[in-house]
Design an enzyme around this catalytic site. Sequence first.
Site, PDB file in Angstrom:
ATOM      1  CB  SER A 254      -0.950  -0.059   1.212  1.00 15.01           C
ATOM      2  OG  SER A 254      -1.873   0.985   1.186  1.00 15.01           O
TER       3      SER A 254
ATOM      4  CE  LYS B 141      -1.025   1.990  -3.368  1.00 16.28           C
ATOM      5  NZ  LYS B 141      -0.745   0.654  -3.896  1.00 16.28           N
TER       6      LYS B 141
END
Length: 317
Positions: free
Chosen positions: A175, A193
């Site tokens: 991420s 994300k």
Amino acid sequence: MPLPKEDYVSNTWKDGLFANKVVFCTGGAGTICSAQVRALVHLGASACIVGRNVDKTEKAAQDIATARPGAKVIGIGAVDVRKLESLQNAVDRCVHELGGIDFVIAGAAGNFLASINQLSANAFKSVIDIDVLGSYNTLKATLPHLVESGKKHRIDPKTLKPVPAGTGGRIIFVSATIHYRTMPFQTHVSVAKAGVDALSHSVAIEFGPLGVTSNIIAPGPIGGTEGLDRLLPTDNIDSYTKSQPLGRFGSVRDIADATVYLFAETGSYVSGQTLVVDGASWRMSAGGAASGSLAYPDFLLSGDAVPNVKGQKTSKI
Ligand code: COA
């Protein structure tokens, strides 16, 4: 020529740690993910990496295989994580040729700098599709194998003793930290994300009872990566580096070591977590893309468009 080991993994881990393990990785030809996979391969794993670019993915696989004599690394190109079917075919081939999947790295991502004014609905969707839907597709295609591996490598709840066969049934989503504070020109990535993070947490809860762990690695500014090249204005590198809490960028080795930690016995009771590997960078109030010639808020108020950053293309609003 094999890359020197210190370029991609520390000396902390013992050789053969991941013998007989298989890792499946999307975006595996990228700078960060290839280091993660290279570290696992060096430590004994076999690997299958997938990507959109055929040549780049196949060459990356051959190169990663040099990390250990006799290593098996398959590179499958023309795989778009937005299409479940192409991923499913790659997963089937991986299982057929390598015997299963113990670890998954969902690393494929899309990024570019653009203000909301410059970001068409389609551009926004492209990044959401690659990051969120792509991570979900990766999960769906690999889950049966993760569950199977998780079952084999389960720690007995009574004895709590490690399993002699090592570890398995683990997924890592790559991420970012951008969405913790939010950053101008990164709206699409921040939203994507945040979705990836939520997905990982849900997997930890729903599949923990089946022996699967799910975690996030959130890299900060990592030197020598495509992401940093794309995102950091080049007129600002020195002052940006100096402003970092540790006075430097991270290295791909820092991310690879975090990966080994989570996949090895060291990570057995870690699930539903985010491992931020950023030298405390996101806790700083300033920096990131909105600096140098793009300094906040002056650049936004100027009404100018974000100028050519590597890999950028103009978009309709
Ligand atoms: N600024 C604004 N819009 C942009 C853009 C930019 N820098 N780059 C692409 N877009 C827009 C396109 O104009 C298009 O929108 P439109 O149809 O309204 O014109 C939309 O995004 C899709 O672009 P396209 O190139 O067709 O999509 P793609 O699916 O082939 O590529 C991207 C996906 C856009 C994420 C591309 O940057 C990519 O392939 N990245 C992969 C590598 C990567 O980003 N790695 C990140 C490492 S951190």
